[in-house]
Design a protein around this motif. Sequence first.
Motif, PDB file in Angstrom:
ATOM      1  N   UNK B  32      26.222  16.863   0.204  1.00 47.93           N
ATOM      2  CA  UNK B  32      27.077  17.787   0.973  1.00 47.93           C
ATOM      3  C   UNK B  32      26.806  17.072   2.353  1.00 47.93           C
ATOM      4  N   UNK B  51      31.820  19.675   0.585  1.00 48.44           N
ATOM      5  CA  UNK B  51      31.092  19.936  -0.664  1.00 48.44           C
ATOM      6  C   UNK B  51      31.596  19.238  -1.911  1.00 48.44           C
ATOM      7  N   UNK B  94      22.941  16.393   2.687  1.00 50.82           N
ATOM      8  CA  UNK B  94      21.922  17.244   2.003  1.00 50.82           C
ATOM      9  C   UNK B  94      22.223  17.183   0.622  1.00 50.82           C
ATOM     10  N   UNK B  95      21.279  17.571  -0.207  1.00 45.94           N
ATOM     11  CA  UNK B  95      21.764  17.412  -1.554  1.00 45.94           C
ATOM     12  C   UNK B  95      21.258  18.766  -2.252  1.00 45.94           C
TER      13      UNK B  95
END
Lengths: 115, 116
Positions: B32, B51, B94-95
């Motif tokens: 993301x 996303x 981020x994940x």
Amino acid sequence: DVKVTQSSRYLVKRTGEKVFLECVQDMDHENMFWYRQDPGLGLRLIYFSYDVKMKEKGDIPEGYSVSREKKERFSLILESASTNQTSMYLCASSFAADRSYNEQFFGPGTRLTVL
Amino acid sequence: AQSVTQPDIHITVSEGASLELRCNYSYGATPYLFWYVQSPGQGLQLLLKYFSGDTLVQGIKGFEAEFKRSQSSFNLRKPSVHWSDAAEYFCAGGTYSGGGADGLTFGKGTHLIIQP
């Protein structure tokens, strides 16, 4: 609108003092974060919390502790402030990752000076 | 290791000119991705986010960003900058690992200066 508030915009403390930085969010977010921001270093994660009374160390936890007694409030504590902790401190919050894609909402920051 | 890199520490652009701020990421899976802006003395404000789906995302204040998987990039663009765009810009990624608080990794920021 999501609102993340921090108790002070500016704070001046003396070396050795115990310092409390408070953060409150009003969106029922599960996750809360504390970062420090320094020129040329960007944001560095100090601690985060994904639930009441839960805490996890970030990248630079040394010299700091945190407290989360209520879901909406996350406190950063400097047990004995030192001059190298002079910095801008940013609080953030987010929903749990599975429904937020980690989108974080930030407070205005507290600029702490330790003399 | 996951990382987000902003290659440019400072960028100077004339008012009315176009802008592109670079961001490269290194993640095992598609992350993301976010762009935040920070005005002097303020906290971070979200400009836009990616996303999945359409790789060109629109944000606030006339900004857009394009996700390019082949180049591992998520560059921020604006066709015509205004003096009020002078600020610090942060790219973040981020994940989702399946639990807990998955944090963001931030780039070191790009300081945007607008010339009259």
